[in-house]
Scaffold this motif. Structure first.
Motif, PDB file in Angstrom:
ATOM      1  N   SER A 127      -7.495  30.208  10.968  1.00 28.69           N
ATOM      2  CA  SER A 127      -8.023  30.811  12.188  1.00 28.69           C
ATOM      3  C   SER A 127      -8.401  29.692  13.148  1.00 28.69           C
ATOM      4  CB  SER A 127      -9.246  31.696  11.887  1.00 28.69           C
ATOM      5  OG  SER A 127     -10.284  30.917  11.311  1.00 28.69           O
ATOM      6  N   ARG A 128      -8.522  30.042  14.393  1.00 24.62           N
ATOM      7  CA  ARG A 128      -8.906  29.072  15.409  1.00 24.62           C
ATOM      8  C   ARG A 128     -10.317  28.585  15.141  1.00 24.62           C
ATOM      9  NH1 ARG A 128     -12.076  29.884  19.768  1.00 24.62           N
ATOM     10  NH2 ARG A 128     -11.851  28.464  21.549  1.00 24.62           N
ATOM     11  N   ALA A 129     -10.541  27.274  15.253  1.00 24.69           N
ATOM     12  CA  ALA A 129     -11.879  26.717  15.081  1.00 24.69           C
ATOM     13  C   ALA A 129     -12.796  27.281  16.172  1.00 24.69           C
ATOM     14  CB  ALA A 129     -11.831  25.195  15.163  1.00 24.69           C
ATOM     15  N   PRO A 130     -13.980  27.791  15.810  1.00 24.70           N
ATOM     16  CA  PRO A 130     -14.866  28.395  16.817  1.00 24.70           C
ATOM     17  C   PRO A 130     -15.249  27.436  17.930  1.00 24.70           C
ATOM     18  CG  PRO A 130     -15.713  28.733  14.583  1.00 24.70           C
ATOM     19  CD  PRO A 130     -14.539  27.840  14.459  1.00 24.70           C
ATOM     20  N   GLU A 131     -15.280  26.136  17.608  1.00 18.69           N
ATOM     21  CA  GLU A 131     -15.703  25.141  18.595  1.00 18.69           C
ATOM     22  C   GLU A 131     -14.562  24.649  19.487  1.00 18.69           C
ATOM     23  OE1 GLU A 131     -14.703  22.817  14.798  1.00 18.69           O
ATOM     24  OE2 GLU A 131     -15.580  24.763  15.369  1.00 18.69           O
ATOM     25  N   ALA A 132     -13.334  25.138  19.271  1.00 22.10           N
ATOM     26  CA  ALA A 132     -12.193  24.686  20.065  1.00 22.10           C
ATOM     27  C   ALA A 132     -12.361  25.087  21.524  1.00 22.10           C
ATOM     28  CB  ALA A 132     -10.900  25.258  19.512  1.00 22.10           C
ATOM     29  N   LEU A 133     -12.089  24.162  22.443  1.00 20.38           N
ATOM     30  CA  LEU A 133     -12.167  24.480  23.867  1.00 20.38           C
ATOM     31  C   LEU A 133     -11.031  25.424  24.250  1.00 20.38           C
ATOM     32  CD1 LEU A 133     -12.953  20.949  25.356  1.00 20.38           C
ATOM     33  CD2 LEU A 133     -14.505  22.899  25.252  1.00 20.38           C
ATOM     34  N   PRO A 134     -11.302  26.415  25.095  1.00 22.23           N
ATOM     35  CA  PRO A 134     -10.239  27.357  25.486  1.00 22.23           C
ATOM     36  C   PRO A 134      -9.115  26.697  26.275  1.00 22.23           C
ATOM     37  CG  PRO A 134     -12.231  27.721  26.784  1.00 22.23           C
ATOM     38  CD  PRO A 134     -12.604  26.773  25.693  1.00 22.23           C
ATOM     39  N   THR A 135      -9.380  25.536  26.871  1.00 20.67           N
ATOM     40  CA  THR A 135      -8.350  24.839  27.649  1.00 20.67           C
ATOM     41  C   THR A 135      -7.431  23.989  26.785  1.00 20.67           C
ATOM     42  OG1 THR A 135      -9.968  23.081  28.042  1.00 20.67           O
ATOM     43  CG2 THR A 135      -9.716  24.752  29.767  1.00 20.67           C
ATOM     44  N   ASN A 136      -7.671  23.909  25.479  1.00 19.76           N
ATOM     45  CA  ASN A 136      -6.850  23.043  24.627  1.00 19.76           C
ATOM     46  C   ASN A 136      -5.374  23.399  24.690  1.00 19.76           C
ATOM     47  OD1 ASN A 136      -9.115  21.658  23.852  1.00 19.76           O
ATOM     48  ND2 ASN A 136      -9.183  22.455  21.765  1.00 19.76           N
ATOM     49  N   VAL A 137      -5.069  24.690  24.752  1.00 16.19           N
ATOM     50  CA  VAL A 137      -3.668  25.111  24.759  1.00 16.19           C
ATOM     51  C   VAL A 137      -2.935  24.702  26.036  1.00 16.19           C
ATOM     52  CG1 VAL A 137      -3.974  27.044  23.169  1.00 16.19           C
ATOM     53  CG2 VAL A 137      -4.354  27.387  25.616  1.00 16.19           C
ATOM     54  N   LEU A 138      -3.684  24.308  27.051  1.00 16.29           N
ATOM     55  CA  LEU A 138      -3.077  23.948  28.331  1.00 16.29           C
ATOM     56  C   LEU A 138      -2.827  22.457  28.473  1.00 16.29           C
ATOM     57  CD1 LEU A 138      -5.294  26.226  30.597  1.00 16.29           C
ATOM     58  CD2 LEU A 138      -3.026  26.717  29.688  1.00 16.29           C
ATOM     59  N   ARG A 139      -3.214  21.689  27.473  1.00 20.55           N
ATOM     60  CA  ARG A 139      -3.082  20.234  27.549  1.00 20.55           C
ATOM     61  C   ARG A 139      -1.642  19.801  27.271  1.00 20.55           C
ATOM     62  NH1 ARG A 139      -7.153  18.821  30.629  1.00 20.55           N
ATOM     63  NH2 ARG A 139      -9.146  19.636  29.847  1.00 20.55           N
ATOM     64  N   ARG A 140      -1.329  18.612  27.776  1.00 21.24           N
ATOM     65  CA  ARG A 140      -0.043  18.012  27.429  1.00 21.24           C
ATOM     66  C   ARG A 140      -0.040  17.685  25.939  1.00 21.24           C
ATOM     67  NH1 ARG A 140       0.783  13.096  31.411  1.00 21.24           N
ATOM     68  NH2 ARG A 140      -1.499  13.066  31.304  1.00 21.24           N
ATOM     69  N   PRO A 141       1.098  17.814  25.268  1.00 20.38           N
ATOM     70  CA  PRO A 141       1.125  17.566  23.825  1.00 20.38           C
ATOM     71  C   PRO A 141       0.704  16.144  23.471  1.00 20.38           C
ATOM     72  CG  PRO A 141       3.105  18.710  24.520  1.00 20.38           C
ATOM     73  CD  PRO A 141       2.398  18.293  25.777  1.00 20.38           C
ATOM     74  N   LEU A 142      -0.211  16.032  22.521  1.00 20.39           N
ATOM     75  CA  LEU A 142      -0.564  14.737  21.963  1.00 20.39           C
ATOM     76  C   LEU A 142       0.607  14.254  21.107  1.00 20.39           C
ATOM     77  CD1 LEU A 142      -3.298  16.308  22.618  1.00 20.39           C
ATOM     78  CD2 LEU A 142      -4.359  14.784  20.957  1.00 20.39           C
ATOM     79  N   VAL A 143       0.695  12.968  20.858  1.00 17.28           N
ATOM     80  CA  VAL A 143       1.762  12.410  20.033  1.00 17.28           C
ATOM     81  C   VAL A 143       1.130  11.884  18.755  1.00 17.28           C
ATOM     82  CG1 VAL A 143       3.632  10.736  19.888  1.00 17.28           C
ATOM     83  CG2 VAL A 143       3.087  11.806  22.086  1.00 17.28           C
ATOM     84  N   PHE A 144       1.605  12.374  17.618  1.00 16.31           N
ATOM     85  CA  PHE A 144       0.964  12.107  16.339  1.00 16.31           C
ATOM     86  C   PHE A 144       1.995  11.554  15.361  1.00 16.31           C
ATOM     87  CE2 PHE A 144      -0.738  13.664  12.187  1.00 16.31           C
ATOM     88  CZ  PHE A 144      -1.942  12.969  12.203  1.00 16.31           C
ATOM     89  N   TYR A 145       1.824  10.296  14.970  1.00 16.90           N
ATOM     90  CA  TYR A 145       2.703   9.662  13.987  1.00 16.90           C
ATOM     91  C   TYR A 145       2.124   9.902  12.589  1.00 16.90           C
ATOM     92  CZ  TYR A 145       5.166   7.075  17.677  1.00 16.90           C
ATOM     93  OH  TYR A 145       5.907   6.726  18.782  1.00 16.90           O
ATOM     94  N   GLY A 146       2.954  10.425  11.702  1.00 14.64           N
ATOM     95  CA  GLY A 146       2.494  10.667  10.337  1.00 14.64           C
ATOM     96  C   GLY A 146       3.598  11.339   9.548  1.00 14.64           C
ATOM     97  N   TYR A 147       3.269  11.760   8.343  1.00  9.91           N
ATOM     98  CA  TYR A 147       4.240  12.537   7.560  1.00  9.91           C
ATOM     99  C   TYR A 147       3.497  13.474   6.637  1.00  9.91           C
ATOM    100  CZ  TYR A 147       3.594   8.772   4.058  1.00  9.91           C
ATOM    101  OH  TYR A 147       3.082   7.850   3.177  1.00  9.91           O
ATOM    102  N   GLU A 148       4.196  14.532   6.261  1.00  9.08           N
ATOM    103  CA  GLU A 148       3.582  15.697   5.634  1.00  9.08           C
ATOM    104  C   GLU A 148       2.820  15.366   4.362  1.00  9.08           C
ATOM    105  OE1 GLU A 148       2.744  19.794   5.714  1.00  9.08           O
ATOM    106  OE2 GLU A 148       3.693  18.516   7.213  1.00  9.08           O
ATOM    107  N   ALA A 149       3.268  14.389   3.592  1.00 12.48           N
ATOM    108  CA  ALA A 149       2.698  14.147   2.267  1.00 12.48           C
ATOM    109  C   ALA A 149       1.479  13.223   2.283  1.00 12.48           C
ATOM    110  CB  ALA A 149       3.772  13.560   1.341  1.00 12.48           C
ATOM    111  N   SER A 150       1.202  12.533   3.362  1.00 12.60           N
ATOM    112  CA  SER A 150       0.123  11.539   3.380  1.00 12.60           C
ATOM    113  C   SER A 150      -1.258  12.194   3.335  1.00 12.60           C
ATOM    114  CB  SER A 150       0.228  10.673   4.638  1.00 12.60           C
ATOM    115  OG  SER A 150      -0.944   9.909   4.819  1.00 12.60           O
ATOM    116  N   PRO A 151      -2.113  11.841   2.348  1.00  4.79           N
ATOM    117  CA  PRO A 151      -3.476  12.392   2.311  1.00  4.79           C
ATOM    118  C   PRO A 151      -4.302  11.995   3.532  1.00  4.79           C
ATOM    119  CG  PRO A 151      -2.894  11.413   0.187  1.00  4.79           C
ATOM    120  CD  PRO A 151      -1.822  11.017   1.156  1.00  4.79           C
ATOM    121  N   PHE A 152      -4.050  10.820   4.108  1.00  3.33           N
ATOM    122  CA  PHE A 152      -4.801  10.384   5.284  1.00  3.33           C
ATOM    123  C   PHE A 152      -4.372  11.156   6.533  1.00  3.33           C
ATOM    124  CE2 PHE A 152      -5.152   6.813   2.372  1.00  3.33           C
ATOM    125  CZ  PHE A 152      -6.480   6.468   2.485  1.00  3.33           C
ATOM    126  N   VAL A 153      -3.127  11.577   6.573  1.00  2.00           N
ATOM    127  CA  VAL A 153      -2.610  12.328   7.714  1.00  2.00           C
ATOM    128  C   VAL A 153      -3.066  13.784   7.666  1.00  2.00           C
ATOM    129  CG1 VAL A 153      -0.456  13.244   8.713  1.00  2.00           C
ATOM    130  CG2 VAL A 153      -0.615  10.830   8.065  1.00  2.00           C
TER     131      VAL A 153
END
Length: 336
Positions: A235-261
């Motif tokens: 579910s959506r985090a209650p503290e999420a700002l309503p404008t988050n969906v309007l932001r330009r996409p962040l760029v996130f380097y990582g991979y699915e299996a990494s515990p740190f990611v």
């Protein structure tokens, strides 16, 4: 015919929230980074806070349940290049700006049994949420194929970009893949996997490498992995700002299996932040890109075009997201 919004107000109905944004010549107001926030120095494979330990343990359990799916690109092999005291013993020489793991006097670089297919010109767009085993399967295959995905989170198939998906397709079902390079749009994880293999997979590969992403095994172990993690981003985090969906996409380097990611990806999804995941599994060409960009390879690594900030370290990324994209983080600025 849809009415055009007034020039000074942008109305966006997404995730069940009406975001009314007053815009000037500069458009949507940039999010505010606290003046006290500082990006830390990278500290690879180091547990910075004791509170990380339980989270890393559960992420490692999820990794084990999925047999490390998404750790390697399709066609990965252990030996590519080995150097000892700068002398190449096996394989081609490692050039400056290329990724290689350094262990004392030894440098090691992964190899590939066959070249990867060229990546798509524009990232594929995936409507998804973290806990869904069907969405996990698509994300893991994207890591195998080294395909960047623009994630449009739909927590629980009802929040975030779910309204946008419904408007476009008359359905809220995820995963849904949209390919801006071909105009294709697909539901159903199996169909999406076949589409990615056909259009962006290598010319030859061993189909047995894909068995963890097929059939009931993928479904049940994916569901158990989500349970181990506490069904994150359901579910959506209650503290999420309503404008988050309007932001330009962040760029996130990582991979699915990494515990740190893992925790960072879960948080991006729960906050309904669009983000492009640049996969960096073993054998990925994106490891070279990250080394060329930053001088090192370490994930997770986040770039935020909305603020111009870039940073390593999972704990710092989580602190940053909380400070910039939650009501709690922006409360002091609002009150000022």
């Amino acid at each position: 015919e849809k009415k055009k919004p007034r020039d000074d107000v942008v109305w966006k109905m997404r995730g069940g929230l009406l975001a009314v944004l007053v815009c000037g010549a500069s458009g949507l107001q940039a999010p505010q980074v606290p003046a006290t926030f500082r990006a830390p120095e990278p500290r690879p494979l180091e547990v910075v806070r004791l509170a990380q330990v339980p989270d890393l343990v559960s992420a490692a359990m999820a990794f084990a349940l999925r047999l490390g799916s998404g750790s390697f690109v399709l066609g990965w092999r252990f030996f590519g290049t080995v150097e000892v005291n700068s002398l190449t013993v096996v394989g081609p020489m490692v050039n400056d700006g290329e990724y290689a793991l350094k262990l004392g006097p030894v440098r090691y670089r992964d190899g590939l049994m066959a070249p990867l297919a060229p990546p798509p010109t524009r990232p594929l767009v995936l409507y998804e949420y973290e806990s869904s085993p069907f969405c996990r399967k698509v994300r893991e295959v994207a890591c195998l194929l080294d395909i960047p995905l623009e994630m449009r989170p739909c927590p629980g198939s009802r929040d975030g970009f779910s309204d946008e998906l419904f408007e476009a397709t008359n359905s809220r079902m995820v995963p849904y893949l949209s390919d801006p390079n071909t105009g294709a749009g697909l539901f159903e994880s199996e169909q999406i996997v076949e589409y990615m293999l056909e259009n962006y997979g290598p010319l030859s590969y061993d189909p047995k490498a894909l068995w963890p992403m097929r059939g009931p095994f993928s479904l049940w172990t994916g569901a158990m992995a989500a349970l181990v993690r506490g069904l994150p981003a359901s579910s959506r985090a209650p503290e999420a700002l309503p404008t988050n969906v309007l932001r330009r996409p962040l760029v996130f380097y990582g991979y699915e299996a990494s515990p740190f990611v893992r925790k960072c990806r879960e948080t991006l999804c729960a906050l309904c932040l669009p983000h492009v995941v640049v996969p960096c599994a073993r054998g990925s060409r994106n490891r070279d890109l990250l080394v060329a960009k930053t001088g090192r390879f370490q994930v997770p690594y986040l770039e935020d075009p909305n603020t111009g900030l870039a940073l390593f370290e999972s704990t710092a990324i989580l602190d940053y997201l909380a400070a910039v994209y939650t009501t709690a983080g922006q409360a002091p600025a609002s009150a000022a």
